[in-house]
Design an enzyme around this catalytic site. Structure first.
Site, PDB file in Angstrom:
ATOM      1  N   SER A 186      14.622   4.008  -2.169  1.00 25.26           N
ATOM      2  CA  SER A 186      15.006   5.172  -1.366  1.00 25.26           C
ATOM      3  C   SER A 186      16.359   5.662  -1.844  1.00 25.26           C
ATOM      4  CB  SER A 186      15.099   4.805   0.109  1.00 25.26           C
ATOM      5  OG  SER A 186      15.762   5.833   0.836  1.00 25.26           O
ATOM      6  N   TYR A 212      18.538  -0.660   6.460  1.00 22.86           N
ATOM      7  CA  TYR A 212      17.531  -0.021   5.598  1.00 22.86           C
ATOM      8  C   TYR A 212      18.146   0.280   4.226  1.00 22.86           C
ATOM      9  CZ  TYR A 212      14.036   3.428   4.024  1.00 22.86           C
ATOM     10  OH  TYR A 212      13.088   4.114   3.319  1.00 22.86           O
TER      11      TYR A 212
HETATM   12  N1  NAP Z   1       9.283   8.895   4.231  1.00 19.60           N
HETATM   13  C1  NAP Z   1      10.470   8.926   3.689  1.00 19.60           C
HETATM   14  O1  NAP Z   1      11.286   9.808   3.981  1.00 19.60           O
HETATM   15  C2  NAP Z   1      10.858   7.914   2.651  1.00 19.60           C
HETATM   16  C3  NAP Z   1      11.994   8.185   1.872  1.00 19.60           C
HETATM   17  C4  NAP Z   1      12.401   7.272   0.915  1.00 19.60           C
HETATM   18  C5  NAP Z   1      11.668   6.124   0.718  1.00 19.60           C
HETATM   19  N2  NAP Z   1      10.584   5.876   1.493  1.00 19.60           N
HETATM   20  C6  NAP Z   1       9.872   4.617   1.233  1.00 19.60           C
HETATM   21  O2  NAP Z   1       8.546   4.917   0.855  1.00 19.60           O
HETATM   22  C7  NAP Z   1       7.697   3.824   1.201  1.00 19.60           C
HETATM   23  C8  NAP Z   1       6.521   4.373   2.012  1.00 19.60           C
HETATM   24  O3  NAP Z   1       7.049   4.994   3.183  1.00 19.60           O
HETATM   25  P1  NAP Z   1       6.231   6.067   4.039  1.00 19.60           P
HETATM   26  O4  NAP Z   1       7.184   7.121   4.423  1.00 19.60           O
HETATM   27  O5  NAP Z   1       4.970   6.407   3.346  1.00 19.60           O
HETATM   28  O6  NAP Z   1       5.970   5.170   5.336  1.00 19.60           O
HETATM   29  P2  NAP Z   1       4.746   5.187   6.355  1.00 19.60           P
HETATM   30  O7  NAP Z   1       4.162   6.537   6.446  1.00 19.60           O
HETATM   31  O8  NAP Z   1       5.306   4.550   7.585  1.00 19.60           O
HETATM   32  O9  NAP Z   1       3.681   4.217   5.667  1.00 19.60           O
HETATM   33  C9  NAP Z   1       4.021   2.877   5.439  1.00 19.60           C
HETATM   34  C10 NAP Z   1       2.918   2.175   4.683  1.00 19.60           C
HETATM   35  O10 NAP Z   1       3.333   0.818   4.443  1.00 19.60           O
HETATM   36  C11 NAP Z   1       2.414  -0.051   5.072  1.00 19.60           C
HETATM   37  N3  NAP Z   1       3.089  -1.210   5.627  1.00 19.60           N
HETATM   38  C12 NAP Z   1       4.094  -1.237   6.531  1.00 19.60           C
HETATM   39  N4  NAP Z   1       4.419  -2.500   6.828  1.00 19.60           N
HETATM   40  C13 NAP Z   1       3.594  -3.283   6.088  1.00 19.60           C
HETATM   41  C14 NAP Z   1       3.423  -4.687   5.947  1.00 19.60           C
HETATM   42  N5  NAP Z   1       4.154  -5.549   6.650  1.00 19.60           N
HETATM   43  N6  NAP Z   1       2.483  -5.130   5.087  1.00 19.60           N
HETATM   44  C15 NAP Z   1       1.714  -4.274   4.386  1.00 19.60           C
HETATM   45  N7  NAP Z   1       1.817  -2.932   4.479  1.00 19.60           N
HETATM   46  C16 NAP Z   1       2.749  -2.455   5.321  1.00 19.60           C
HETATM   47  C17 NAP Z   1       1.715   0.745   6.153  1.00 19.60           C
HETATM   48  O11 NAP Z   1       0.461   0.153   6.399  1.00 19.60           O
HETATM   49  P3  NAP Z   1      -0.128   0.023   7.914  1.00 19.60           P
HETATM   50  O12 NAP Z   1      -0.376   1.429   8.374  1.00 19.60           O
HETATM   51  O13 NAP Z   1      -1.365  -0.743   7.760  1.00 19.60           O
HETATM   52  O14 NAP Z   1       0.932  -0.654   8.707  1.00 19.60           O
HETATM   53  C18 NAP Z   1       1.619   2.115   5.475  1.00 19.60           C
HETATM   54  O15 NAP Z   1       0.534   2.168   4.600  1.00 19.60           O
HETATM   55  C19 NAP Z   1       8.562   2.838   1.973  1.00 19.60           C
HETATM   56  O16 NAP Z   1       8.986   1.808   1.112  1.00 19.60           O
HETATM   57  C20 NAP Z   1       9.735   3.682   2.416  1.00 19.60           C
HETATM   58  O17 NAP Z   1      10.885   2.919   2.646  1.00 19.60           O
HETATM   59  C21 NAP Z   1      10.162   6.743   2.446  1.00 19.60           C
END
Ligand code: NAP
Length: 246
Positions: free
Chosen positions: A142, A156
């Site tokens: 991130s 985070y």
């Molecule tokens: N959205 C943003 O603004 C943003 C920005 C920078 C970086 N990121 C990073 O991008 C990545 C994805 O984020 P996102 O925004 O797509 O989040 P999200 O919409 O909340 O999706 C999270 C994903 O990770 C899975 N997950 C969560 N906890 C888990 C666990 N303990 N074991 C296995 N799978 C797990 C969830 O599966 P389940 O639904 O089955 O729980 C879901 O598929 C993360 O690493 C996040 O930190 C996000």
């Protein structure tokens, strides 16, 4: 339709929703056979696998909690069992627990490290014995590794700084074997993690492009890193943030 990654095998952690689901879709579109994990969203995961299979691709949804090292190792083993080897590991699963320092519990601190940091190491350790020359390890970090931006994101940000540092070390370990290791650092992106309108309204003025990112935009950088044109990129942190850091 061109399939630039035809014949490749990938494992994406946290592929049931958000950025991970977009990465699964994009890699499958580019010809990759994709296994992906999820923790709770079984229905979404199975629907995504069915969508890819119906379109002529290959996908495997695996229930595996990233916080449990044995489950992460099992996911790698099932991927190799199903598809024969592994070319691309995408460490995407992550959580965001917010809280300023005086309110943040140590249980939440441990949970963030257990989901956002440790499994990146565990999955990489389990995956690389199955990877040959040209293998790819790509972690979704991130932009908070470089700029927290707001109060309440210290832990985070720390986890994302940790995976950036881990990436550089792993790149040194695996470079001699022809395996590249990189971290991509998205800025605020429209997913469930960022669904709250208040949070979006706070970050929007900081976005040079005036909007949050889309999951498919993040997935396209992963597809680039997974491909042959990124063969000389390793140990890098690539920012993809709509100008949040500008
Ligand atoms: N959205 C943003 O603004 C943003 C920005 C920078 C970086 N990121 C990073 O991008 C990545 C994805 O984020 P996102 O925004 O797509 O989040 P999200 O919409 O909340 O999706 C999270 C994903 O990770 C899975 N997950 C969560 N906890 C888990 C666990 N303990 N074991 C296995 N799978 C797990 C969830 O599966 P389940 O639904 O089955 O729980 C879901 O598929 C993360 O690493 C996040 O930190 C996000």
């Amino acid at each position: 339709m061109s399939k630039p990654l035809s014949g490749k095998i990938a494992l994406v952690t946290g592929g049931s929703r958000g950025i991970g689901a977009a990465i699964v879709r994009r890699l499958a579109h580019d010809g990759v056979a994709v296994a992906f994990t999820y923790a709770a969203s079984a229905e979404k995961a199975e629907a995504l696998a069915a969508e890819i299979t119906a379109a002529g691709g290959a996908a495997l949804a695996i229930q595996a909690d990233s916080a449990a090292p044995d489950s992460v190792r099992m996911a790698v083993a099932r991927t190799v069992g199903q598809f024969g080897r592994l070319d691309i590991l995408v460490n995407n699963a992550g959580i965001l627990l917010r809280g300023v320092v005086d309110e943040f519990s140590l249980d939440d601190f441990d949970r963030m490290v257990a989901v956002n940091v440790k499994p990146v190491f565990v999955a990489t350790q389990a995956a690389v014995p199955h990877m040959g020359e040209g293998g790819r390890v790509i972690t979704v970090g991130s932009v908070t590794a470089d700029r927290s931006g707001f109060p309440g994101a210290s832990v985070y940000s720390m986890t994302k700084g940790a995976v950036a540092a881990l990436t550089r070390g792993l790149a040194r370990d695996l470079g001699p074997r022809g395996i590249t290791v990189n971290v991509i650092q998205p800025g605020p992106t429209e997913t469930d993690m960022n669904a709250d309108e208040q949070a979006q309204a706070m970050v929007r003025p900081l976005m040079t492009l005036g909007r949050l990112g889309k999951d498919a935009e993040i997935a396209s950088l992963v597809a680039y890193l997974a491909g042959p044109e990124a063969s000389f990129i390793t140990g890098s942190a690539l920012t993809i943030d709509g100008g949040y850091l500008a």
